[in-house]
Scaffold this motif. Structure first.
Motif, PDB file in Angstrom:
ATOM      1  N   TYR A 178     -65.026  51.316 -38.250  1.00  0.00           N
ATOM      2  CA  TYR A 178     -64.864  50.691 -39.800  1.00  0.00           C
ATOM      3  C   TYR A 178     -63.435  50.898 -40.291  1.00  0.00           C
ATOM      4  O   TYR A 178     -63.086  50.191 -41.104  1.00  0.00           O
TER       5      TYR A 178
ATOM      6  N   SER B 171     -77.010  42.486 -35.505  1.00  0.00           N
ATOM      7  CA  SER B 171     -77.569  42.442 -36.945  1.00  0.00           C
ATOM      8  C   SER B 171     -78.934  42.228 -36.757  1.00  0.00           C
ATOM      9  O   SER B 171     -79.390  41.311 -36.108  1.00  0.00           O
TER      10      SER B 171
ATOM     11  N   THR C 143     -80.378  41.457 -39.640  1.00  0.00           N
ATOM     12  CA  THR C 143     -80.602  40.180 -40.687  1.00  0.00           C
ATOM     13  C   THR C 143     -80.529  38.744 -39.619  1.00  0.00           C
ATOM     14  O   THR C 143     -81.297  37.946 -39.901  1.00  0.00           O
TER      15      THR C 143
ATOM     16  N   LYS D 126     -71.801  51.803 -34.524  1.00  0.00           N
ATOM     17  CA  LYS D 126     -71.347  51.783 -35.944  1.00  0.00           C
ATOM     18  C   LYS D 126     -70.611  53.120 -36.196  1.00  0.00           C
ATOM     19  O   LYS D 126     -71.068  53.918 -36.618  1.00  0.00           O
TER      20      LYS D 126
ATOM     21  N   GLU E  79     -67.287  38.156 -36.082  1.00  0.00           N
ATOM     22  CA  GLU E  79     -67.806  38.455 -37.201  1.00  0.00           C
ATOM     23  C   GLU E  79     -66.922  39.106 -38.355  1.00  0.00           C
ATOM     24  O   GLU E  79     -65.758  38.866 -38.186  1.00  0.00           O
TER      25      GLU E  79
ATOM     26  N   THR F 246     -77.389  43.204 -44.155  1.00  0.00           N
ATOM     27  CA  THR F 246     -78.471  44.033 -45.018  1.00  0.00           C
ATOM     28  C   THR F 246     -77.550  43.846 -46.527  1.00  0.00           C
ATOM     29  O   THR F 246     -77.986  43.550 -47.234  1.00  0.00           O
TER      30      THR F 246
HETATM   31  N1  PLP Z   1     -71.704  43.471 -38.771  1.00  0.00           N
HETATM   32  C1  PLP Z   1     -71.289  44.567 -39.511  1.00  0.00           C
HETATM   33  C2  PLP Z   1     -70.039  44.720 -38.950  1.00  0.00           C
HETATM   34  C3  PLP Z   1     -72.178  45.127 -40.328  1.00  0.00           C
HETATM   35  O1  PLP Z   1     -71.654  46.400 -40.810  1.00  0.00           O
HETATM   36  C4  PLP Z   1     -73.484  44.910 -40.783  1.00  0.00           C
HETATM   37  C5  PLP Z   1     -74.083  45.609 -41.685  1.00  0.00           C
HETATM   38  O2  PLP Z   1     -74.791  46.559 -41.629  1.00  0.00           O
HETATM   39  C6  PLP Z   1     -74.057  43.806 -40.094  1.00  0.00           C
HETATM   40  C7  PLP Z   1     -72.998  42.932 -39.294  1.00  0.00           C
HETATM   41  C8  PLP Z   1     -75.340  43.252 -40.521  1.00  0.00           C
HETATM   42  O3  PLP Z   1     -76.083  44.054 -39.606  1.00  0.00           O
HETATM   43  P1  PLP Z   1     -77.671  44.113 -40.518  1.00  0.00           P
HETATM   44  O4  PLP Z   1     -78.290  42.788 -40.585  1.00  0.00           O
HETATM   45  O5  PLP Z   1     -78.510  44.801 -39.775  1.00  0.00           O
HETATM   46  O6  PLP Z   1     -77.725  45.059 -41.660  1.00  0.00           O
END
Ligand code: PLP
Ligand code: COI
Length: 342
Positions: free
Chosen positions: A191, A248, A250, A186, A222, A286
């Motif tokens: 971003y 993710s 989640t 990340k 995504e 999240t």
């Molecule tokens: N994909 C991206 C690009 C994200 O920024 C996020 C957020 O954190 C997710 C997916 C979902 O990840 P998580 O469920 O770990 O928050």
């Protein structure tokens, strides 16, 4: 920036924004080790003008939440998974690990120190936590830093999108330059590449852009800040298998929840044509929790409607309730995901 006051917040209308809370955690990496860290009131960070992160983006971050239960207790959801992913991302960017036990200590300390900002049960609000690490060494050449800062700040948040209200989405014509082949980092650069597609999508009335895989432009990847899922017409939970999406937490949780609900979950490559076989679709993360996707407009302007443009589908609702009930302590935590903050 003025410090936030808990007594002045409307917990039901928090939005998703930054508030300057009393405390955050900071640790520093010097001479090959972390100093140990602690809480600080200072929300500003002083960086040298040549700090690695400002030019070459050596940064990794995480996002997780603290939830208030009906009994007034506070709990975290799978925080060790965030610690592990942060360290996977750090490997990709030549950064040191932040030890998992220190990560948990830091996150818990920040929640406890700002406890009055964990929104009350039933408001839909949560305390969002943002652990991150940056390369601070002044450097001109493209080289990794040797000094780093690890920090965790917190801010109370409401819905990232519109809760369970379905929203229209649009396919992105841009690639989001994810680090090739890892799907793990990340990074700030990662971003920043999604700012333009996201802004164009929002200006055109969509909630966000959906990216295709950057190699073949054939498979659903995504959203800018969430993974994609669908429910097929015969009731199967499907989500893209791709190494250019963020793994993710989640998603991993919903794959298990879907299994528990008998939805026969599967991770597989999904083409745009496969979307015709979906009865429901959503974004998950999240911040996004589960945000229903009412429609997806493709690059030719063709609108694909899923369950309904105005109403949330029954399986999406079931998944949302099952996940939220565990996160809020209303359902038994059968998978050991919840960590109390005592
Ligand atoms: N994909 C991206 C690009 C994200 O920024 C996020 C957020 O954190 C997710 C997916 C979902 O990840 P998580 O469920 O770990 O928050
Ligand atoms: C998260 O869900 O924690 C994220 O990082 C998403 C971000 C766009 C707020």
């Amino acid at each position: 920036m003025a410090k936030a006051k808990a007594s002045e917040l409307d917990w039901n209308k928090l939005g998703f924004g930054y508030r300057d809370l009393p405390y955050r955690w900071q640790d520093e990496y010097v001479d090959g080790h972390w100093l140990g860290g602690g809480l600080t009131a200072d929300s500003n960070m002083v960086l040298n003008e040549a700090a690695q992160v400002l030019h070459y983006g050596q940064e990794v971050f995480e996002g997780l939440k603290a939830y208030r239960t009906k009994e007034g207790k506070v709990q975290l959801f799978r925080p060790s998974d965030n610690a592990k992913r942060l360290n996977n991302s750090a490997d990709r960017l030549l950064m040191p690990h932040y030890p998992e036990e220190k990560f948990l200590e830091a996150v818990k300390a920040v929640v406890k120190a700002n406890e009055e900002f964990v929104p009350p049960y039933g408001t839909g609000g949560t305390l969002y936590l943002r652990p991150f690490m940056v390369g601070t060494q002044p450097l001109v050449g493209v080289t990794p830093a040797e000094n780093f800062v690890f920090r965790v700040y917190a801010t109370p948040v409401g819905a990232y999108v519109k809760g369970l209200t379905p929203m229209p989405y649009v396919l992105s014509k841009y690639d989001r330059a994810a680090p090739a082949g890892t799907g793990q980092a990340k990074t700030s650069g990662n971003y920043a590449a999604s700012l333009l597609p996201e802004m164009e999508a929002k200006k055109a009335g969509y909630a966000d852009a959906l990216y295709l895989d950057p190699k073949e432009h054939k498979y659903v990847d995504e959203f800018s800040g969430a993974n994609f899922f669908g429910v097929t017409k015969d009731g199967q939970f499907v989500t893209p298998k791709s190494n250019s999406i963020l793994p993710s937490i989640t998603k991993r949780s919903l794959l298990q929840v879907a299994e528990d609900l008998g939805l026969n979950p599967v991770e597989k490559q999904l083409t745009l044509a496969d979307l015709d076989n979906l009865a429901e679709a959503g974004a998950m993360g999240t911040a996004a929790v589960i945000s229903p996707v009412g429609s997806l407009t493709d690059l030719d302007g063709k609108k694909h409607v899923f369950y309904s443009e105005t109403e949330v589908g029954p399986v999406t609702t079931k998944l949302y309730n099952a996940l939220m009930n565990v996160q809020l302590g209303d359902a038994e935590d059968t998978h050991g995901w919840v960590v109390p903050v005592d």
